[in-house]
Design an enzyme around this catalytic site. Sequence first.
Site, short mmCIF file in Angstrom:
data_model
loop_
_atom_site.label_atom_id
_atom_site.label_comp_id
_atom_site.label_asym_id
_atom_site.label_seq_id
_atom_site.Cartn_x
_atom_site.Cartn_y
_atom_site.Cartn_z
N SER A 200 -2.48 -5.05 -2.96
CA SER A 200 -3.71 -4.45 -2.46
C SER A 200 -4.87 -5.45 -2.51
CB SER A 200 -4.02 -3.17 -3.24
OG SER A 200 -5.01 -2.41 -2.62
N ASP A 358 0.56 4.08 4.73
CA ASP A 358 -0.50 3.35 4.05
C ASP A 358 -1.54 2.96 5.08
OD1 ASP A 358 -2.12 1.64 2.57
OD2 ASP A 358 -0.57 0.12 2.26
N HIS A 388 0.54 3.77 -0.14
CA HIS A 388 -0.25 2.74 -0.81
C HIS A 388 -0.23 2.94 -2.33
CE1 HIS A 388 -3.14 -0.55 -0.86
NE2 HIS A 388 -3.67 0.07 -1.91
#
Length: 418
Positions: A200, A358, A388
């Site tokens: 991320s 995501d 995610h």
Amino acid sequence: MDISTAILIIGFAAVIAAFFLLVIGLMYSEMMNSDIPQGVANRGKLHVVHGLFVGISIVGRILDRLGLCHQVMFTRWFRRRFLVRIRPVPPGLRVKDLTFSEVPVRVYEPTTGSLGLRRGLVYFHGGGWVLGCLDTADDVCRHIAKEAETTVISVGYRLAPEHRYPTQLDDCDTATCHFLSVAEAEFGVDPGRVAVGGDSAGGNLAAALCQRLAKRKDGHLLSPCAQVLIYPALQMADFNLPSYQQNHAVPILFRGRVAFYFLQYLNGDTSVCQDLLEGNHIPAEMRLAFKEWLSPEHLPPECKVRGELQQVHSALDYKGEVYHIIKDGLDPEVSPLLAEDAVIRLTPPAFILTCEYDVLRDDGILYRKRLLDLGLDVTWHHVPDGFHGLVDFFKKGWLTFPSATQAVNSIVSYVKTL
């Protein structure tokens, strides 16, 4: 018990009950705004996880409004206290906390015999540049170190809102360069086989760092041999790509939170969050230039089959004052997907992991295309039932998702090829 004490107890109980009713009501409202598609693995478990995170956020928000505790500080404390469990170090692994040029790191070293110098991975945790720490990345780093027989360096970079860009990237830069300079002498690691990676926001930092080091090459220090990008956030120019629209309300990262986290990282001015979501921050000429890299036309057809996709922004909506607030966020050090070809061409081979459900899916897929078009080697692993934050639920007891194990093992398989 006298009557005044009884009244005090009853009043206190009523306040507590009202507080919990308020939290439950707000949780219900927030959760009704979520959308977990049928294709997501373990939907029921994700509903529970989302409810937990929403509850933490709401309690933190209430405490913040009462002036008792900053919402971010409460969220960090709760996650570390109740969602992170540091287990005893398993046989075959040595773990120690150090500092590299004043940046805290956690070093994971396999203790099994090696015929030569080991490979290395410098890892940057996720959390929107706001959350996350060495402890939250511990399970993943341990697993990679042991299963891939790789020395892993987890970097505890400083966080927003206390610290803004470029502090986080500078810390990652400092720790990585320090490790590259001492890898062989102090850790028995081949400096030519050291990759950088992260999930991320950590994936953003890894990609941006590879570009920064590529531009800085001076012959005195080796650059990373690979970049391991796990559902990376790579641009803040377009929050209306197909994956942002299709997965806008899929836990645990809503579309609006991506803009919020980018702004926290950049300068903390969240007043322009809605303008970012609507695309009002990009001048017409810049939008035209970015189309070469951000157009949905560059996505595989299967990325555009879910939902009704809309053209959300237009040149008429541009707001110059918003652009001037966020313009540093369009720099490649914040938005690596927007770097020039000449820079990206100098970066190392990549492993990119994306998840179907995501909002950041298309960032990773579009970056993969850019790397491939420029002749770089790319290994792509797509998790068709993933969401995610998936790797955060690796080895988490009842919170573990099977697809998280598959995702982490795909990372291990790639690292073993370095």
